[in-house]
Design an enzyme around this catalytic site. Sequence first.
Site, short mmCIF file in Angstrom:
data_model
loop_
_atom_site.label_atom_id
_atom_site.label_comp_id
_atom_site.label_asym_id
_atom_site.label_seq_id
_atom_site.Cartn_x
_atom_site.Cartn_y
_atom_site.Cartn_z
N HIS A 1 -2.33 -5.53 1.96
CA HIS A 1 -3.54 -6.21 1.28
C HIS A 1 -2.91 -7.42 1.08
O HIS A 1 -2.27 -7.63 -0.31
CB HIS A 1 -4.14 -5.32 0.53
N ARG B 1 2.51 -6.21 9.30
CA ARG B 1 1.96 -4.71 10.07
C ARG B 1 2.15 -5.11 10.72
O ARG B 1 2.12 -3.39 11.57
CB ARG B 1 0.59 -5.43 10.18
N GLU C 1 -9.42 -10.99 -7.81
CA GLU C 1 -8.54 -9.70 -7.14
C GLU C 1 -7.13 -9.57 -8.53
O GLU C 1 -6.89 -8.87 -8.84
CB GLU C 1 -8.18 -10.00 -5.27
N THR D 1 -5.65 -7.11 11.16
CA THR D 1 -5.37 -5.12 10.15
C THR D 1 -5.23 -4.51 10.80
O THR D 1 -4.57 -3.52 10.14
CB THR D 1 -6.90 -6.02 10.43
N TYR E 1 -12.52 -2.30 -4.19
CA TYR E 1 -12.80 -2.46 -2.90
C TYR E 1 -14.48 -1.80 -2.88
O TYR E 1 -15.35 -2.06 -1.50
CB TYR E 1 -12.32 -0.78 -1.90
N LYS F 1 1.19 -1.03 0.11
CA LYS F 1 0.17 -0.15 0.28
C LYS F 1 0.63 0.75 0.31
O LYS F 1 2.10 1.33 0.68
CB LYS F 1 -1.11 -0.09 1.14
N ASN G 1 -2.07 0.19 6.90
CA ASN G 1 -1.81 -1.11 6.85
C ASN G 1 -0.66 -2.07 6.41
O ASN G 1 -0.66 -2.95 6.65
CB ASN G 1 -2.22 -1.67 8.27
N PHE H 1 -15.29 3.54 6.86
CA PHE H 1 -14.40 4.29 6.93
C PHE H 1 -13.61 4.02 4.38
O PHE H 1 -12.81 4.21 4.59
CB PHE H 1 -12.93 3.42 6.94
N ARG I 1 -1.62 -14.09 4.95
CA ARG I 1 -1.83 -13.61 6.03
C ARG I 1 -1.97 -13.37 6.96
O ARG I 1 -1.56 -12.70 8.01
CB ARG I 1 -3.48 -13.73 6.16
P1 ATP Z 1 -7.04 -6.05 3.17
O1 ATP Z 1 -8.49 -6.44 2.72
O2 ATP Z 1 -6.54 -4.66 2.60
O3 ATP Z 1 -5.88 -7.75 3.15
P2 ATP Z 1 -8.09 -7.78 6.07
O4 ATP Z 1 -8.49 -7.76 5.08
O5 ATP Z 1 -7.26 -7.24 6.95
O6 ATP Z 1 -7.76 -5.90 5.17
P3 ATP Z 1 -11.06 -5.10 5.88
O7 ATP Z 1 -11.54 -5.78 6.67
O8 ATP Z 1 -11.58 -6.87 4.37
O9 ATP Z 1 -9.45 -5.96 6.00
O10 ATP Z 1 -10.70 -4.06 5.28
C1 ATP Z 1 -10.15 -3.89 4.24
C2 ATP Z 1 -9.15 -2.23 4.81
O11 ATP Z 1 -9.92 -1.04 5.28
C3 ATP Z 1 -8.14 -2.46 5.75
O12 ATP Z 1 -6.89 -3.11 4.80
C4 ATP Z 1 -7.68 -0.97 6.25
O13 ATP Z 1 -7.47 -0.11 5.05
C5 ATP Z 1 -8.98 -0.49 6.11
N1 ATP Z 1 -9.28 -0.79 7.31
C6 ATP Z 1 -10.02 -1.61 7.86
N2 ATP Z 1 -10.80 -1.50 8.93
C7 ATP Z 1 -10.63 0.08 9.24
C8 ATP Z 1 -11.10 1.39 10.27
N3 ATP Z 1 -11.45 0.64 10.96
N4 ATP Z 1 -10.78 2.42 9.87
C9 ATP Z 1 -10.00 2.76 8.89
N5 ATP Z 1 -9.98 1.61 8.05
C10 ATP Z 1 -9.59 0.70 8.27
MG MG Z 2 -10.08 -7.94 2.92
#
Ligand code: ATP
Ligand code: MG
Length: 137
Positions: free
Chosen positions: A115, A102, A126, A91, A49, A9, A112, A57, A85
């Site tokens: 992805h 992370r 994806e 996350t 997304y 990212k 973070n 968010f 993962r």
């Molecule tokens: P990713 O999909 O990026 O691999 P993830 O699966 O761990 O991460 P998701 O729940 O899918 O997490 O959320 C997607 C992305 O949205 C997160 O990686 C983060 O960048 C952002 N995100 C998630 N929760 C929050 C939050 N509470 N506030 C701000 N951004 C968030």
């Molecule tokens: Mg995710």
Amino acid sequence: IQRTFSIIKPDATKRNLTGKIISKFEDAGLRIVASKRIQMTREQAEGFYAVHKERPFFGELVDFMISGPVVVQVLEGEDAIAKNREVMGATNPENADAGTIRKEFALSVGENSVHGSDAPETAAEEIKFFFSDDEIV
Ligand code: ATP
Ligand code: MG
């Protein structure tokens, strides 16, 4: 053998952490079988997304993902989705295990650093979103 999709990212590319993050993947036995550095458009980020569209968010997430270049990659290996993962960590970096990407590099739950796909179906979607078959070798 399985494939997963990864994004390094903007918070990480800005801080010159691309190589360190790729080393974590390779050290875990994941092979980089496709890689490119791109500037995502707003339309691409919103499409990628789309599942998070209703989340509070979403706007912040899209703005962040287009705030600088990202490196999109296909990682291949035994149990690549779960392994990636594991290497990424939780996350929210506050909850991430020691040694994970992370934990070491993320700035916040939003910024973070990486992805990674969460299931075989999303991995396939994806990968197709960013790569054609002939770009994966
Ligand atoms: P990713 O999909 O990026 O691999 P993830 O699966 O761990 O991460 P998701 O729940 O899918 O997490 O959320 C997607 C992305 O949205 C997160 O990686 C983060 O960048 C952002 N995100 C998630 N929760 C929050 C939050 N509470 N506030 C701000 N951004 C968030
Ligand atoms: Mg995710």
